[in-house]
Design an enzyme around this catalytic site. Structure first.
Site, mmCIF file in Angstrom:
data_model
loop_
_atom_site.group_PDB
_atom_site.id
_atom_site.type_symbol
_atom_site.label_atom_id
_atom_site.label_comp_id
_atom_site.label_asym_id
_atom_site.label_seq_id
_atom_site.Cartn_x
_atom_site.Cartn_y
_atom_site.Cartn_z
ATOM 1 N N THR A 16 0.828 -1.217 0.000
ATOM 2 C CA THR A 16 0.000 0.000 0.000
ATOM 3 C C THR A 16 0.855 1.256 0.000
ATOM 4 O O THR A 16 0.480 2.268 -0.598
ATOM 5 C CB THR A 16 -0.949 -0.038 1.219
ATOM 6 O OG1 THR A 16 -1.841 -1.137 1.033
ATOM 7 C CG2 THR A 16 -1.768 1.226 1.352
ATOM 8 N N SER A 57 1.283 -7.445 -1.201
ATOM 9 C CA SER A 57 1.911 -8.593 -0.560
ATOM 10 C C SER A 57 1.067 -9.863 -0.479
ATOM 11 O O SER A 57 1.641 -10.945 -0.332
ATOM 12 C CB SER A 57 2.473 -8.204 0.799
ATOM 13 O OG SER A 57 1.480 -7.991 1.752
ATOM 14 N N THR A 90 1.575 -4.684 4.050
ATOM 15 C CA THR A 90 1.406 -5.094 5.452
ATOM 16 C C THR A 90 0.807 -6.490 5.605
ATOM 17 O O THR A 90 0.973 -7.119 6.645
ATOM 18 C CB THR A 90 0.503 -4.089 6.199
ATOM 19 O OG1 THR A 90 -0.749 -4.001 5.500
ATOM 20 C CG2 THR A 90 1.131 -2.720 6.285
ATOM 21 N N ASP A 91 0.112 -6.972 4.558
ATOM 22 C CA ASP A 91 -0.650 -8.217 4.731
ATOM 23 C C ASP A 91 0.234 -9.439 5.009
ATOM 24 O O ASP A 91 -0.160 -10.315 5.782
ATOM 25 C CB ASP A 91 -1.524 -8.477 3.503
ATOM 26 C CG ASP A 91 -2.666 -7.468 3.395
ATOM 27 O OD1 ASP A 91 -2.771 -6.590 4.273
ATOM 28 O OD2 ASP A 91 -3.437 -7.558 2.428
HETATM 29 N N1 ASP Z 1 -3.226 -3.832 2.595
HETATM 30 C C1 ASP Z 1 -1.911 -4.165 2.228
HETATM 31 C C2 ASP Z 1 -0.889 -3.127 2.673
HETATM 32 O O1 ASP Z 1 -1.169 -2.485 3.624
HETATM 33 C C3 ASP Z 1 -1.707 -4.555 0.849
HETATM 34 C C4 ASP Z 1 -0.458 -5.324 0.772
HETATM 35 O O2 ASP Z 1 -0.139 -6.051 1.712
HETATM 36 O O3 ASP Z 1 0.256 -5.180 -0.217
HETATM 37 O O4 ASP Z 1 0.148 -2.919 2.150
#
Ligand code: ASP
Length: 242
Positions: A16, A57, A90-91
């Protein structure tokens, strides 16, 4: 004489923090230099960027995680590097951070960070997280792989994403937090125990391992399907004490 700048290498992998609106949703597409340009660079730090991937991710593969692991070790082979920041979605950040921590043999840190809000959001958390991660990467030693998010410093081992959307996304339910970042200073409150690092894995393709979750009414169908699909192992996510 002016002190030499501390050198931090930023490895950009997407997430993100690098995502922009694509018409139907957000997706990672900004190069690392653009992500870095959103953040103030702490005084006395010289940063450079490696664009490794540009993925959200949940789409990351274990082959890419191993590429990240090898890239980190290549970068740390240069004694002039003071630390590394990995920008990551973050995922699955906790998975990549833990993997790298298993093999981390260096006193210099690898600091994972990311964002809950996309690139360019007026109230975005990416720039602040990146600033804190740069500061941490340039200053701490002997803490292994870390996650720096929302002004907090967590050890990779034990830390999980506990909030889907909130800025304070990560926590270690099993232990005390490593530290905090604020007012241009990293404060270390607890030094995590460091297990002996594993030797780097050989460049082989990994076997298929599936995960099956137990739940009320679960039957063996998914386990059998995993075996039929060629799984060499199955992790059963079970209830209670397993
Ligand atoms: N929601 C996720 C992030 O915060 C998307 C990801 O993991 O790429 O990055």
């Amino acid at each position: 004489m002016e002190a030499q700048a501390r050198r931090v290498v930023v490895i950009s992998t997407g997430g993100t923090i690098a995502s922009r609106w694509q018409g139907t949703g957000f997706a990672a597409d900004a190069p690392g230099r653009e992500v870095l340009a959103t953040a103030a660079i702490p005084q006395g730090i010289a940063s450079e960027v490696i664009d490794l991937f540009n993925v959200n991710s949940p789409r990351l593969t274990s082959a890419q995680q191993l590429t990240l692991l090898r890239t980190v070790h290549e970068v740390l082979a240069d004694p002039a590097v003071d630390g590394i920041v990995v920008t990551h979605g973050t995922d699955t950040l906790e998975e990549s951070a833990f993997l790298l921590d298993l093999y981390h043999h260096d006193s210099r840190p690898v600091v994972f960070t990311g964002a809950q809000k996309p690139l360019g959001a007026t109230d975005g958390d990416g720039p602040g997280n990146l600033y804190d991660a740069l500061l941490t990467a340039a200053t701490v030693r002997d803490l292994g792989v870390l996650v720096v998010f929302d002004g907090k410093v967590h050890a990779a081992r034990g830390t999980v994403k506990t909030q889907t959307l909130a800025a304070d996304a990560f926590a270690d339910p099993s232990g005390p937090r490593v530290g905090k970042v604020g007012f241009g200073k990293v404060s270390i409150l607890h030094r995590p125990e460091r297990p002996a690092p594993l030797p780097l894995p050989a460049a082989v393709s990994l076997p298929r391992i599936d995960m099956v979750m137990h739940h009320v009414d679960a039957d063996p169908l998914l386990l059998e399907t995993a075996v039929q699909a060629g799984a060499q192992g199955v992790v059963l996510v079970a209830t209670g004490a397993g």
